[in-house]
Design an enzyme around this catalytic site. Structure first.
Site, PDB file in Angstrom:
ATOM      1  N   ASP A   1     -10.249   4.288  -2.561  1.00  0.00           N
ATOM      2  CA  ASP A   1      -9.148   4.860  -3.336  1.00  0.00           C
ATOM      3  C   ASP A   1      -9.718   5.443  -4.638  1.00  0.00           C
ATOM      4  OD1 ASP A   1      -9.699   2.706  -4.957  1.00  0.00           O
ATOM      5  OD2 ASP A   1      -7.641   1.953  -5.038  1.00  0.00           O
TER       6      ASP A   1
ATOM      7  N   GLU B   1       0.823  -1.211   0.000  1.00  0.00           N
ATOM      8  CA  GLU B   1       0.000   0.000   0.000  1.00  0.00           C
ATOM      9  C   GLU B   1       0.860   1.264   0.000  1.00  0.00           C
ATOM     10  OE1 GLU B   1      -3.031   0.392  -0.644  1.00  0.00           O
ATOM     11  OE2 GLU B   1      -3.739  -1.673  -0.528  1.00  0.00           O
TER      12      GLU B   1
ATOM     13  N   TYR C   1      -6.657   6.320   4.244  1.00  0.00           N
ATOM     14  CA  TYR C   1      -6.874   5.278   3.246  1.00  0.00           C
ATOM     15  C   TYR C   1      -6.017   4.044   3.551  1.00  0.00           C
ATOM     16  CZ  TYR C   1      -5.996   2.348  -0.669  1.00  0.00           C
ATOM     17  OH  TYR C   1      -5.825   1.219  -1.422  1.00  0.00           O
TER      18      TYR C   1
END
Ligand code: SF4
Length: 346
Positions: free
Chosen positions: A145, A44, A127
């Site tokens: 996202d 990520e 996020y």
């Protein structure tokens, strides 16, 4: 159009994911045991502002060289930065190391398993925290996202432009997110956006929620982006013509912008119209700019003598300079007059 409730849509999206999930090096297959948080976190962070294709090789190298968070925490800074070279946004690499060391030193080598705990770590925003909580820990977290934003705004034909639409998108994604398999669902939505509901030419015919999609017929219009007000530029000239303590004003034609108002003489603002013979221009005094509703105007202000071209202009009049404030000049000409008066001795 069918009216489909979130559970129905959610199940369709999960079923599509089960059959079509992308195979990615940091991912467990759909329904498999949860992925190692270290690998989810690493992917990520690398995927922030970077494409999946670019990240794959870096992810393989990093996780081969430093297979867990303790190994990475013990790494030499220079080695990590060198391995990151080419991936860009180097603050991410520094945060990666700072985060690994905090997890190793302050959390016993274990990532926190909640969004709140994750957000306290360096380089982990809302996020990323939601993604790790859902994918690595099976928490019910709402993961949004860019791909998810596109799918949701199309599915519900959200007319609010981004970024103002973000709260609305969050609420709708929340309603779709299941209590179990939240991580798979997040990845399912990301995959849907990346492979089916693409920015250009979405493959609606392959989409599991096509029948319910409100934006399908004009999909590329979503997400609506706030229009950038780029105003056209125009230019013109305003002449300052002075005689015996008075300045020459004209009355603008009744039709058109500032119609019927008094103004300094000059050429029109498309750059055409009456141009002074060059010998009549005594001195350039500078420029003023003014923003109208539909364009931005730059006026060259120049001192010049009168001439037959001026005398022919609409209702030319000599106006006492000491009473110019009474002439009711529109702002753009008031600015030009102010500039000219400030340069009278120039
Ligand atoms: Fe996107 Fe088309 Fe599916 Fe709607 S039907 S979500 S526009 S791919």
């Amino acid at each position: 159009m069918h009216v489909e409730t979130p559970p129905l849509l959610t199940n369709k999206i999960l079923a599509h994911y089960d059959a079509n999930a992308r195979v990615l090096p940091w991912r467990s297959p759909p329904g498999a045991p949860l992925t190692d948080p270290y690998r989810v976190w690493m992917s990520e962070v690398m995927l922030q502002q970077t494409t999946v294709a670019a990240v794959k090789a870096y992810f393989e190298r990093f996780t081969t060289r430093w297979p867990d968070v303790r190994a990475l925490a013990a790494a030499d800074d220079a080695d990590v930065m060198a391995e990151w070279a080419g991936l860009g946004y180097y603050a991410r690499a520094r945060n990666l190391l700072a985060c690994a060391r905090m997890v190793a030193n302050e959390h016993g080598g274990l990532f926190p398993d909640s969004e709140e705990g994750l957000r306290r770590l360096p380089g982990i925003g809302p996020y990323t925290a939601a993604a790790i909580a859902a994918i690595a820990f099976g928490r019910r977290a709402v993961v949004v996202d860019g791909n998810v934003e596109r799918v949701i705004t199309r599915l519900y034909a959200i007319e609010t432009p981004l970024p103002a639409a973000k709260p609305e998108i969050g609420v709708l994604m929340d309603a779709l997110t299941p209590d179990v398999r939240a991580g798979d669902f997040a990845q399912a939505m990301m995959d849907l956006g990346a492979t089916v509901c693409t920015p250009r030419n979405p493959a609606c015919i392959l989409c599991p929620v096509a029948e319910a999609c409100k934006g399908r017929t004009e999909a590329e219009r979503y997400p609506v982006k706030r229009a950038k007000p780029v105003k056209p530029e125009r230019a013109g000239v305003a002449w300052w013509i002075e005689r015996d303590g008075a300045v020459l004003l004209v009355r603008r034609p009744d039709k058109g912008l500032l119609g019927g108002m008094r103004a300094l003489p000059g050429c029109d603002w498309r750059g055409t119209g009456v141009a002074p013979a060059s010998e009549t221009v005594v001195r350039s005094l500078g420029q003023v700019t003014h923003v109208f509703t539909h364009f931005r105007l730059t006026l060259d202000v120049a001192r010049r003598t009168s001439g037959p071209d001026i005398e022919a202009m609409t209702e030319a009049m000599w106006w006492p300079i000491d009473r110019l404030h009474e002439a009711g000049l529109p702002t753009v000409f008031a600015k030009a007059a102010k500039l000219a008066m400030s340069r009278r001795d120039a």
